[in-house]
Every structure is written in C-alpha cells, then in structure tokens.
Design a protein around this motif. Structure first.
Motif, PDB file in Angstrom:
ATOM      1  N   THR A  80      77.831  51.085  75.362  1.00  0.00           N
ATOM      2  CA  THR A  80      77.678  50.077  74.023  1.00  0.00           C
ATOM      3  C   THR A  80      76.798  49.057  74.431  1.00  0.00           C
ATOM      4  O   THR A  80      75.746  48.874  73.694  1.00  0.00           O
ATOM      5  CB  THR A  80      78.987  49.633  73.296  1.00  0.00           C
ATOM      6  N   ARG A  83      73.426  50.401  74.768  1.00  0.00           N
ATOM      7  CA  ARG A  83      72.701  50.926  73.361  1.00  0.00           C
ATOM      8  C   ARG A  83      72.212  49.548  72.462  1.00  0.00           C
ATOM      9  O   ARG A  83      71.641  49.566  71.635  1.00  0.00           O
ATOM     10  CB  ARG A  83      73.645  51.784  72.646  1.00  0.00           C
ATOM     11  N   ASP A  84      72.902  48.344  72.834  1.00  0.00           N
ATOM     12  CA  ASP A  84      72.699  47.136  72.468  1.00  0.00           C
ATOM     13  C   ASP A  84      71.135  47.015  72.868  1.00  0.00           C
ATOM     14  O   ASP A  84      70.388  45.967  71.775  1.00  0.00           O
ATOM     15  CB  ASP A  84      73.449  46.100  72.914  1.00  0.00           C
ATOM     16  N   ILE A  86      68.601  48.806  73.774  1.00  0.00           N
ATOM     17  CA  ILE A  86      67.585  50.008  73.656  1.00  0.00           C
ATOM     18  C   ILE A  86      67.375  50.587  72.408  1.00  0.00           C
ATOM     19  O   ILE A  86      68.212  50.088  71.388  1.00  0.00           O
ATOM     20  CB  ILE A  86      67.861  51.132  74.470  1.00  0.00           C
TER      21      ILE A  86
END
Lengths: 311, 280
Positions: A80, A83-84, A86
């Motif tokens: 997570t 993905r914050d 990218i």
C-alpha cells in the motif's frame, strides 16, 4: 536508490489437474534494475512475460521466487505504501461500477489523498467532455486516456504503464509521449511496456528486451545497435557499377557487407564509416545519382534479439 | 492515507455502487413490497372472534427469515468476483487500497445495505398495520429487526467471503446456493449423523452422543432459531430448525449469539486470507 529492483524473480503458474497438473514458467530468474529518473522501455513479443512482470511489480501477483523492491520498499510487505507513490496504468482493467470518467478520477484523488483538480488531469489527457459519461460506454482509446489521467494523480514518483498506447489514435499517442516526457522532466521515473517500436525509440533512455520469460538485453538503444554489429545501411544509386570502386568500399574499415543490385549498391557499415563510403563512390569515375542512409531500426533489433513466446 | 479513512472511503463508494447499479433499490423494494403485502393480507384475515387478532411480527417473520439469507447470498455473492473478472480490482489495487480493505469494506458496505432494507421494510409495514388493524409491538419490532439483521449479516459474510475466494461469477452462484441449502435446509445437521453412522459400522448407535447436537447447534440458522427461541419462545422463527424445549448450554441464546459472531469472523477472516494470497 533504484526505482525498481527485481532480484532473481521467477513466476510459475501451476494449474492443478486431476490427471497431472500443468505448469508454465512465465518468468525465469529475472534480474532488472530501473534507475531513478529514467524513462525505461520494456519490450518483448506477445507472451514474453511483460504483463506478468508488471503484475508482480504491482503486487497483483506474487512471485514464485525472488524479491521485488519498488522505490526502495518491498512490494510484498509494503504494497500500500508503494502504491501511494506510484501511478499505474494496468493491463486488463475495467470500470469501477457504473461511475463516470470524472468520478473515476475523483476516486483516485481521494484514495491517494491528493490535492489534484480532476479538471486539470482530464484536460491534460484530452478527456474534457466525455468525462461525464459512464466509463462502461467508453471506447478503448478513451478508457486508456482516462486511466492515464488516474495514473497521474498525486504527482507519483514512478509511473508504471502497461502498453499505454494500446487503442490510442495518433493524437492520443502523441499526447501520451508528451505526458511521459513532462512527467519525467518533473522528476518521475517512467517504466512502460510496449511492442510499438516508435513509441519506445522516441522517449526511452534505456530499454530491456524480454523474451520467453528471460531478459535478453538491457541497455540504451544506441548501445544495443552497436552490439548487434551493423548499425547502418548506405544505399547508393550509380550510373554504372565499377568493380574497382565496390572492392575499394568493401576494404574500408567499418564496412561489413556490400550488396549490388543492378546499379544500386547497398553497403552495411558502422555509423562512423558512412561518410567514407559515400566519399569513395563520389571519388570514383561513375556518377552518384542518389544516396540514402538508414540506421538499424529498433524493429530489426527486436527481431534479432527475440525468438518467440514463452515455453 | 490511514487504514481507517481508506476503509471509510471504500465503504462509502461500495454503497454508492449498489445505488448506481440499482441493487440497493431492488433489495429495499423487494423487502418493502413483501412486508406491505403480508401486513395487508394479515389485516384482511382479521376476524372478531380470533384470539388476540393478527400481529405484525408473527406475520412477516416466517417469510423474512427465509428471504434474508437467500437475498444476502443472491445479491452479494458476486460482489468482489465481478470486480475481479471485470478488471475494476486492477484499478482499485493500483491505488493505495489494500486487499483487506476490499474484503472488509465490501462486507461493511453490503451489511449496511441489507440492514437498511430490513429496517425500511419493517418501518414501512407499521402504518399499513395500524390502518388494517394489525397489532404492532414496538419493542418486539425493534428486537426482531436486530435478530433478523444479525442473521442477514452472517449470510452477507458468507456471500462476501465466497465472492473473495472464487474466480468466476458462476462459481460464486453455485457456492452461494450450496451454502443456502447446507444451512437453511438442514443438510448441515445430517453431516454429523452420517459420520456417526459410518463410524458405528454403518448403523446408528442406540444413544446419539452429545457432539452431534453440538455440531447441529453450530449451524448459523440453528443459532438464529435458538437465539430467537430464547428471546421470544412463543414466536415461530420461520426456519426448519425445531428449537429444543429444554435447551442445553450450546442451545442457549448467549451461545447462539457467539456462534453467529463466530461465523462472521471466521468467514471474513478466511475470505481475506485467501484473497490476500491470490493472483488477480
């Protein structure tokens, strides 16, 4: 710190069956490092394992063996957090419920806790107008633009784009290239897969070629051209073909082959030898009617490196 | 983004999805329509000589007890799997939303939807009941709504867990149907008997050991019935389970409540573990 580090990543798909299962190795012992700040092209024929690699980078799929670090963090444990930071344009995506385009962008902005204005993002990808319709009704190209807008939310440090130009019209493809360059200029690393050579050639600093689940080449396009050997072709139209001149050219340094076809001579040589090849014909007794030179296209490079699909 | 606000966002968007897709309206519509119809016809059958006259809860309960597991499974068993096959999960999981949020958020969102439907239906039936001379006991109405909702939440947990684990909507439907038959039609109770039969050399022993009854009490539908019987012994809870006249410890309401909560935690937990480990 590298943007992406894949270390001996293997992915096997096991399909259990009653009478003996089947197993396919999609990636075999893959090592790949993408440096921070570069535009990295990921090439390979259909079925080479490009999307599998991206699925593993994004934690959509877990590698059978090996470790994956993105922006210095382990994607298996800090998925997570990764993905914050990218932006993702995945392959095989679909609309989230019956949302409009704008609602999709807003969803991404809220999920990332970003301060972006949806209008700005939609404007950048050329999607003002259709953003009010449900995404279910979008054409492939429109959906692709929208996904790019979502990927840009929150000024990501790394963009991972899986076949970003699929379904885009020429204007869309140009917009895509422009945005990739703009994001890179802002400081973002861009990693994208493609099999469209022009796209890759136009924007990439380095490329990797994947074939049959293994990396066959990682380098700049120029360096790959060098390593393939012959890097240019000089084609000369002459009034007639003097044997002595042809032999002379053949003996020049850097020339690897000469082919004669009627009054046309094609000379395969290194880039540095181009001028002397032309000069040699010019100095001979015959008239030079036309000269064309070409570099080895990425297409040929690609062909020389790859042999087929995953076994 | 913190885990809590991420979950909040997911739940809000999941509920909005059910509204956009008309799932919410359809579910509420089915409940309200049936509640109104039953209350209306219960009022018609009022006869002056009838002992006590008709009452709202005993009228709607038998149908609602069967409908609630059925609708929860039918509506929600495809919740996550359809996002997976449609590609929406690739978009969501490309954003900083973790897989636990997807499972838990879907469960919470759909729970809210189902509870809203049950509450709306029971409330909507009240004015009709009043007009048609059907008695309404507010305390009983509220208690029954809570117990019914608990049954619904348990089956919502089953449905969401199924949708997190299976890979296609067809399999989700089959699994949901299987769960309904297993628990509602008492197949579950037959299982320990079968084991007993086989272990006892293909015949039944003279006395049935207690563990058979304990296993039977673990059926969520049985737990719901036992819970109901403990609170309102005079009401027909609307299932095929016959509440025992003298309940053992494992047939008492407290144990029944623990069984229902246990099923919710277990199914969501298993669903999450499987979903976390799976490739999209």
């Amino acid at each position: 710190m590298p943007a992406i580090e894949l270390h001996s990543v293997t992915k096997r798909y096991e399909r259990p069956g009653l009478f003996g299962g089947r197993s396919v190795t999609a990636l075999h012992d893959l090592d790949l490092t993408v440096r921070s700040g570069e535009i990295f092209g990921f090439l390979g024929p259909n079925g080479a394992g490009k999307s599998t690699t991206i699925d593993i980078l994004l934690d959509y799929a877990a590698p059978t063996e090996g470790t994956v670090r993105v922006l210095g963090q382990d994607v298996a444990t800090d998925s997570t957090a990764v993905r914050d930071r990218i932006g993702v344009l995945p392959d095989g995506y679909g609309p989230i419920g019956e949302r409009t385009g704008r609602e999709h962008v807003q969803f991404a902005i809220e999920a990332k806790d970003a301060a972006d204005d949806p209008d700005d993002l939609l404007e950048r990808v050329g999607m003002r107008g259709p953003d009010a319709y449900p995404v279910e009704q979008y054409s492939k190209g429109m959906a692709q633009r929208l996904m790019l807008a979502m990927a840009l939310v929150g000024e990501p440090d790394l963009l991972i784009l899986d076949e970003p130009s699929t379904g885009l019209d020429p204007n869309g493809a140009r917009t895509m290239r422009r945005i990739v360059r703009e994001e890179n200029a802002r400081g973002a690393t861009v990693f994208f897969s493609s099999h469209i050579m022009e796209q890759v050639e136009a924007v990439c600093d380095r490329i990797a070629i994947l074939d049959g689940g293994e990396l066959v080449a990682v380098d700049t396009i120029d360096a790959l051209r060098e390593s393939v050997g012959t890097t240019a072709t000089v084609t000369v139209d002459l009034s007639s073909v003097p044997t002595s001149a042809v032999d002379h050219v053949r003996s020049l340094e850097g020339v690897s082959g000469v082919k004669t076809n009627g009054t046309t001579v094609a000379v395969a040589c290194e880039n540095a030898a181009k001028a002397s090849v032309v000069a040699a014909f010019h100095d001979s007794a015959v008239d030079v009617l036309d000269v064309t030179t070409s570099e080895t296209s990425l297409e040929e490079l690609f062909e020389s490196y790859t042999r087929g699909v995953a076994q | 983004m913190s885990a809590a606000s991420g979950l909040g966002l997911f739940v809000r968007e999941d509920v909005r999805d059910t509204i956009r897709e008309r799932q919410f309206q359809l579910l509420v519509g089915i409940y309200v329509l049936l509640a109104l119809l039953i209350t209306y016809t219960a009022g018609r059958s009022t006869s002056p000589g009838h002992r006590g006259g008709p009452e709202l809860i005993p009228s709607v309960l038998p149908l609602f007890a069967m409908l609630t597991p059925l609708l929860a499974l039918g509506f929600f068993a495809s919740a996550i799997v359809e996002k997976r096959t449609g590609g929406a999960l690739k978009v969501m999981l490309g954003l900083p939303i973790d897989r636990g949020t997807v499972v838990l958020g879907t469960f919470v969102g759909r729970t809210l939807v189902l509870c809203t439907a049950i509450a709306t239906a029971l409330l909507a039936a009240v004015p009709v009941a009043v007009v048609r001379g059907v008695a309404v006991d507010p305390a009983r109405l509220a208690t029954v709504a809570v117990i019914l909702a608990l049954l619904g939440v348990t089956f919502t947990a089953f449905a969401v867990a199924i949708s997190a684990v299976v890979r296609s909507a067809t399999r989700a439907t089959v699994a949901a149907f299987g769960v309904f038959v297993l628990f509602f039609f008492q197949l579950w109770t037959r299982l320990p008997y079968t084991v007993l039969y086989v272990r006892h050399g293909f015949s039944y022993p003279e006395t049935i050991p207690e563990w058979v009854d304990i296993v039977a009490a673990l059926n969520p539908v049985a737990a719901y019935t036992n819970l109901f019987a403990g609170v309102y012994p005079d009401l027909n809870s609307g299932t095929f389970v016959q509440p025992p006249a003298e309940p053992a410890v494992y047939e008492r309401p407290a144990f029944a409540l623990a069984v229902l909560v246990g099923w919710i935690v277990l199914t969501i937990g298993v669903g999450y573990r499987r979903f976390r480990a799976t490739d999209l």
